[in-house]
Scaffold this motif. Structure first.
Motif, PDB file in Angstrom:
ATOM      1  N   GLU A   1      43.075  33.116  49.300  1.00  0.00           N
ATOM      2  CA  GLU A   1      43.273  31.908  50.105  1.00  0.00           C
ATOM      3  C   GLU A   1      42.122  31.711  51.081  1.00  0.00           C
ATOM      4  O   GLU A   1      41.628  30.605  51.275  1.00  0.00           O
TER       5      GLU A   1
ATOM      6  N   ALA B   1      44.468  45.217  46.228  1.00  0.00           N
ATOM      7  CA  ALA B   1      45.863  44.768  46.296  1.00  0.00           C
ATOM      8  C   ALA B   1      46.011  43.614  47.263  1.00  0.00           C
ATOM      9  O   ALA B   1      45.250  43.503  48.226  1.00  0.00           O
TER      10      ALA B   1
ATOM     11  N   GLY C   1      46.087  29.469  45.379  1.00  0.00           N
ATOM     12  CA  GLY C   1      46.024  30.313  44.184  1.00  0.00           C
ATOM     13  C   GLY C   1      47.337  30.286  43.413  1.00  0.00           C
ATOM     14  O   GLY C   1      47.356  30.110  42.197  1.00  0.00           O
ATOM     15  N   ALA C   2      48.447  30.439  44.133  1.00  0.00           N
ATOM     16  CA  ALA C   2      49.749  30.472  43.479  1.00  0.00           C
ATOM     17  C   ALA C   2      50.114  29.106  42.921  1.00  0.00           C
ATOM     18  O   ALA C   2      50.722  28.992  41.864  1.00  0.00           O
TER      19      ALA C   2
ATOM     20  N   GLY D   1      49.170  46.376  50.355  1.00  0.00           N
ATOM     21  CA  GLY D   1      48.122  45.355  50.291  1.00  0.00           C
ATOM     22  C   GLY D   1      48.241  44.298  51.364  1.00  0.00           C
ATOM     23  O   GLY D   1      47.426  43.401  51.442  1.00  0.00           O
TER      24      GLY D   1
ATOM     25  N   GLU E   1      49.499  37.434  42.006  1.00  0.00           N
ATOM     26  CA  GLU E   1      49.776  37.941  43.344  1.00  0.00           C
ATOM     27  C   GLU E   1      49.845  36.774  44.312  1.00  0.00           C
ATOM     28  O   GLU E   1      49.036  35.855  44.259  1.00  0.00           O
TER      29      GLU E   1
ATOM     30  N   ALA F   1      35.953  42.489  30.216  1.00  0.00           N
ATOM     31  CA  ALA F   1      37.053  42.587  31.191  1.00  0.00           C
ATOM     32  C   ALA F   1      38.007  43.695  30.780  1.00  0.00           C
ATOM     33  O   ALA F   1      38.464  44.478  31.610  1.00  0.00           O
TER      34      ALA F   1
ATOM     35  N   MET G   1      37.724  46.368  33.690  1.00  0.00           N
ATOM     36  CA  MET G   1      38.819  46.294  34.644  1.00  0.00           C
ATOM     37  C   MET G   1      40.018  47.096  34.180  1.00  0.00           C
ATOM     38  O   MET G   1      41.103  46.975  34.744  1.00  0.00           O
TER      39      MET G   1
ATOM     40  N   GLU H   1      39.017  32.594  34.231  1.00  0.00           N
ATOM     41  CA  GLU H   1      40.126  32.307  35.150  1.00  0.00           C
ATOM     42  C   GLU H   1      41.409  32.980  34.679  1.00  0.00           C
ATOM     43  O   GLU H   1      42.155  33.562  35.471  1.00  0.00           O
TER      44      GLU H   1
ATOM     45  N   ILE I   1      41.843  35.641  33.137  1.00  0.00           N
ATOM     46  CA  ILE I   1      41.840  37.086  33.387  1.00  0.00           C
ATOM     47  C   ILE I   1      42.419  37.400  34.770  1.00  0.00           C
ATOM     48  O   ILE I   1      43.021  38.442  34.988  1.00  0.00           O
ATOM     49  N   GLN I   2      42.264  36.442  35.692  1.00  0.00           N
ATOM     50  CA  GLN I   2      42.795  36.646  37.044  1.00  0.00           C
ATOM     51  C   GLN I   2      44.313  36.785  37.076  1.00  0.00           C
ATOM     52  O   GLN I   2      44.873  37.312  38.009  1.00  0.00           O
ATOM     53  N   TYR I   3      44.966  36.272  36.044  1.00  0.00           N
ATOM     54  CA  TYR I   3      46.434  36.255  36.076  1.00  0.00           C
ATOM     55  C   TYR I   3      47.059  37.434  35.352  1.00  0.00           C
ATOM     56  O   TYR I   3      48.144  37.339  34.804  1.00  0.00           O
TER      57      TYR I   3
ATOM     58  N   ALA J   1      47.573  40.596  36.906  1.00  0.00           N
ATOM     59  CA  ALA J   1      47.512  41.524  38.040  1.00  0.00           C
ATOM     60  C   ALA J   1      47.966  42.941  37.677  1.00  0.00           C
ATOM     61  O   ALA J   1      47.326  43.915  38.041  1.00  0.00           O
TER      62      ALA J   1
ATOM     63  N   TYR K   1      43.284  48.539  39.258  1.00  0.00           N
ATOM     64  CA  TYR K   1      43.241  48.717  40.706  1.00  0.00           C
ATOM     65  C   TYR K   1      44.641  48.879  41.267  1.00  0.00           C
ATOM     66  O   TYR K   1      44.851  49.363  42.345  1.00  0.00           O
ATOM     67  N   TRP K   2      45.629  48.449  40.485  1.00  0.00           N
ATOM     68  CA  TRP K   2      46.989  48.433  41.002  1.00  0.00           C
ATOM     69  C   TRP K   2      47.557  49.840  41.123  1.00  0.00           C
ATOM     70  O   TRP K   2      47.672  50.561  40.149  1.00  0.00           O
TER      71      TRP K   2
END
Lengths: 369, 511
Positions: free
Chosen positions: A328, A358, B202-203, B358, B391, B460, B464, B497, B499-501, B503, B508-509
């Motif tokens: 954001e 995170a 984002g959401a 986080g 996220e 990716a 990732m 884009e 790939i961003q979804y 999570a 990293y999680w």
């Protein structure tokens, strides 16, 4: 069997494998009779009252079977004992208070005179602590420094991982027997340590369970096997504190990683820093403080290169220059749409410039170490 | 003397014709009912007797036998009161009632002779229409439910007296004025408007993609980050329901008895959010009479499961099959029913047991191990059915109080509708309706990747630590992103884009 034991060695092994609660009394017995062998020979049912039922039962049983159970257990995993004052015993461990008389080893310890650093911290830790432990241990591994830790969850595990990443040797000191890897989720890690020329060591009976009172005692060996100690994260009242205390008592150099002032895990590191511990932000800090640099420090690791001095053109990189930002915040600062920004971030992530954290936060990847 | 009327019994969402026969003979008085009536139907004897007397008619003095045929079908509910009363009146010749066999009679009677609403009206009326019946008499409050059906005369009535006067021709009731579907749609308004959601760019974007491609979605965020609010906005940005969809949904709700008296066709996409203590039968459907569950009530709409890891594992596992097939089949010893369950699954969860992993406002107290165990409660096969994992950040106070105007649901819905139309055009003839439904064969056919896009995707997956499981999900989401932008081919930016979804897939999680 991979090793031969003489009568005295067998007796020392016998005493070492007794439950920890009887150790001080056995030490007294050994002093009175003069040697472990003499204790073996003079061992009678009269010792029952002095030693208590548990220790007496163990000693009586293994004496009559000539320690065959212990030897078989060692054989199972290819572990072997080393004896204080004899060949193979780690030199660093000799001068400490209460060195273990016998140490059980799986794998191989780094050669004497080598460099080693204990990397320790709490099991409950933050992502920051984990990633720093791993990164610094990797740096140490790359420099050929052995990383000593306790194979616990959290920081310990990350430290071993990092050392393996860096291709360096690493030693895990257990609070259980060498045949009992604990916690079980780190079994695979222990295997990898052994495969990569590291060692898993313990002073306890090879099949000893991980009892709570083993760990504080074990910590003196972690400190003892190292030239220096790096504390990552721990609360003031914690098991890690005892490791640090041992290192200070043994006159080892202590390093601490600074953390956020308000994070519980920063309590102990910040306290130590106030009291004069060395501040450590990267493996290089330890190497130079210990005068372990074999080659002159690379210039570019300290001075920003010309390319970095310029303001980055990419608005995302510019916005991330000082601190991590959430999705954001990035949308607000760059004025890009969520879709466009998402695509850009993936590309930056793949090219290794940015990492995702995170809470959908993004940060620049530091390339200094 | 014998008389016969027609009624319908519910089996799932379908109506099965039932003949209600009444025979009145002389001799010893008595009231006998046969034909597998359940308790509510058997009790109708008392209601009918009182309603007849209080409406100014008499209960015949002789032996009255009522038969519900076919005899092997179990009859439930109180809708048989009216046909039983009418057939008894006709059989005892108190009034002449012509054309009884061409009229569907539905309704529960109260003791004073007034008609009270029943469940499953739309299903029964539709089935009657298919069976060639032309007129229906039903309780006044159930009238709106059947308001959009054409080709039938529908007579809502308030009392038994009105029904008899209508059937005998003494005082015919006016037929209900039917509405067109577009008239009904005028009353549609979103459950919650997207313009009320502050920040969350984002959401919002992810929500739009989910709506456009019919993708299931998982939102991960700290408590209070607005997951529930975002989910409630989803029905409002989905395309308007078609008439068929509205009928399907209304029928299920009607069978479950969830249509309020006076409520017409459901034109807003349903939003169901069962609590996490829900049992498997309540979610999938069940009970001895095989009633629809939450997943069917969410048909053509949204099923929202908040706090996903808190649901019992067997409940989540039971969800998989109806989610995949779009149909929940409930088999019971005495009944068996199939309910449509084509809904979008939206789930919400915290990132860790304490909820603040986080977060920048509060420290998280969870160990790494605890987090991994918490995330592990959601099984891989279920995650496999969720294309978008997003996220959600907490919104800073300055945003909430700020006056920035956000896009309304209507604006977003238009874009979604356009993207859906593109998909339907492309998927024509495959039996699929949206990108989320694409099989691997369809992905191969409709989602060719350029070399550059392929490289990004492969890198990716490597870089990732993304699981291979996520691979096809990314391509599907990328296809929808391209559709939203009106582009024919999937570009590298679309893949990047998408790939961003994923999570939960990236390494990293929790490590």
């Amino acid at each position: 069997m991979m090793f031969e034991l003489n009568q005295e060695q067998l007796a020392r092994l016998w005493l070492q494998c007794a439950p920890m609660s009887a150790w001080s009394k056995l030490g007294a017995l050994k002093k009175r009779y003069g040697s472990a062998r003499a204790v073996w020979e003079h061992f009678t049912p009269e010792h029952y009252d002095y030693l208590g039922p548990e220790a007496f039962a163990f000693l009586a049983d293994s004496r009559s079977s000539k320690c065959s159970m212990i030897l078989r257990a060692l054989d199972e995993t290819g572990a072997y004992p080393v004896f204080y004052g004899e060949d193979g015993y780690p030199l660093l461990l000799m001068p400490i208070d209460h060195p273990p008389d016998v140490l059980f080893i799986r794998g191989s310890l780094p050669p004497p005179g080598g460099r080693s650093v204990a990397v320790v911290g709490a099991r409950a830790c933050t992502r920051y602590g984990l990633s720093q432990a791993r990164q610094i241990a990797r740096g140490l591994g790359q420099a050929g420094v052995c990383v000593v830790s306790g194979l616990a969850r959290g920081i310990d595990g990350a430290a071993h991982q990092g050392a393996l990443d860096g291709g360096g040797p690493t030693v895990a000191v257990l609070g259980s027997g060498v045949n009992q890897i604990y916690p079980s989720e780190n079994k695979e890690l222990a295997e990898r340590i052994l495969e990569n020329g590291g060692a898993v060591v313990s002073e306890l009976h090879p099949n000893a369970p991980p009892l709570a009172h083993h760990f504080p005692v074990r910590n003196r060996i972690i400190a003892g096997l190292s030239n220096a100690l790096l504390l990552i994260e721990a609360r003031q009242k914690s098991g890690t504190h005892s490791t640090v205390q041992y290192a200070l008592d043994q006159g080892k150099e202590v390093f601490a990683l600074p953390g956020n002032v308000d994070a519980p895990g920063s309590e102990l590191p910040l306290l130590l820093l106030k009291e004069g511990a060395n501040l450590c932000t990267c493996a290089q800090d330890i190497l130079s403080a210990m005068a372990w640099e074999d080659r002159p420090p690379r210039q570019e690791s300290f001075l920003p290169s010309e390319a970095e001095e310029e303001e980055p053109l990419d608005p995302i990189l510019r916005s991330l220059a000082l601190e991590e930002k959430t999705m954001e915040e990035l949308i607000r600062e760059t004025g890009m749409s969520a879709g466009e920004l998402g695509a850009q971030l993936t590309l930056l992530e793949i090219s290794g410039k940015v990492e995702r954290r995170a809470g959908r936060a993004y940060a620049l990847v530091r390339t200094s170490s | 003397m014998l008389a016969r009327t027609i009624c319908f019994a519910l089996q799932g969402v379908d109506g099965r014709p039932v003949d209600v026969e009444a025979d009145v003979q002389g001799g010893m008085g008595g009231f006998y009912m046969v034909g597998l009536p359940d308790t509510a139907v058997r009790e109708s004897k008392e209601r009918v007797t009182s309603a007849l007397r209080n409406s100014g008619y008499a209960m015949p003095a002789g032996r009255v036998t009522v038969n519900l045929s076919p005899a092997d079908l179990k009859k439930e509910g109180a809708a048989f009161d009216l046909p039983i009363a009418v057939s008894i009146l006709a059989a005892s010749r108190q009034t002449a009632l012509p054309n009884l066999e061409k009229t569907l009679l539905l309704g529960e009677l109260s003791l004073d002779g007034s008609l009270t609403p029943v469940r499953g009206v739309l299903s029964m009326v539709i089935s009657a229409h298919q069976a060639g019946i032309e007129s229906v008499v039903l309780p006044w409050e159930n009238g709106p439910e059947a308001q959009t059906l054409t080709g039938m005369l529908i007579y809502p009535a308030k009392t038994l007296r009105e029904v008899i006067d209508h059937l005998s021709g003494k005082l015919p009731l006016p037929a209900q004025i039917q509405l067109s579907y577009s008239d009904c749609l005028k009353e549609t308004k979103p459950l919650m408007d997207l313009s009320l959601v502050k920040g969350q760019q984002g959401a919002r974007r992810a929500l739009e993609i989910a709506a456009a491609g019919g993708h299931n979605m998982l939102m991960i965020g700290v408590p209070g980050s607005g997951k529930t609010m975002l989910a409630r906005c989803l029905p409002g940005i989905l395309p308007r329901m078609t008439f068929e969809e509205a009928c399907e949904t209304t029928r299920i709700h009607s069978v479950a008895g969830l249509i309020k008296p006076g409520q017409g066709l459901i034109t807003n996409r349903p939003f169901r959010s069962p609590h996490h203590a829900v049992s498997a039968p309540a979610l999938i459907g069940g009970g001895s009479d095989a009633r629809p569950g939450e997943i069917s009530l969410a048909h053509n709409g949204v099923l929202f499961l908040d706090e996903l890891p808190e649901y019992a594992p067997n409940v989540l596992e039971a969800l998989r099959q109806p989610l995949e097939d779009g149909v929940a089949t409930i088999a019971r010893v005495k009944s068996r029913a199939q309910y449509l369950s084509q809904c979008m699954l939206v789930a919400g969860m915290n990132p860790c047991p304490c909820g603040y992993y986080g977060s920048r406002v509060r420290a998280c107290h969870c160990g790494e191990h605890a987090i991994r165990r918490y995330l592990g409660r959601v099984s891989g096969p279920l995650l496999d059915r969720i294309d978008l994992q997003v996220e959600v950040d907490a919104v800073p106070v300055s945003e909430i109080t700020g006056n920035t105007e956000a896009e309304s649901s209507e604006t977003v819905r238009r874009r979604v509708q356009a993207a859906r139309e593109r998909q339907q055009k492309r998927l024509q003839g495959t039996g699929l309706h949206c990108n989320a439904q694409m099989t691997s064969a369809a992905i191969q056919a409709f989602c060719p990747l350029s070399a550059q896009a392929q490289t990004i995707l492969t890198r990716a997956v490597e870089k990732m630590g993304m699981s291979m499981r996520g691979y096809t999900r990314i391509i599907k989401a990328a296809r929808t992103i391209a559709d939203l932008q009106g582009e024919k081919d999937i570009s590298p930016a679309h893949i990047a884009e998408a790939i961003q979804y994923r999570a939960l897939d990236s390494k990293y999680w929790g490590t």
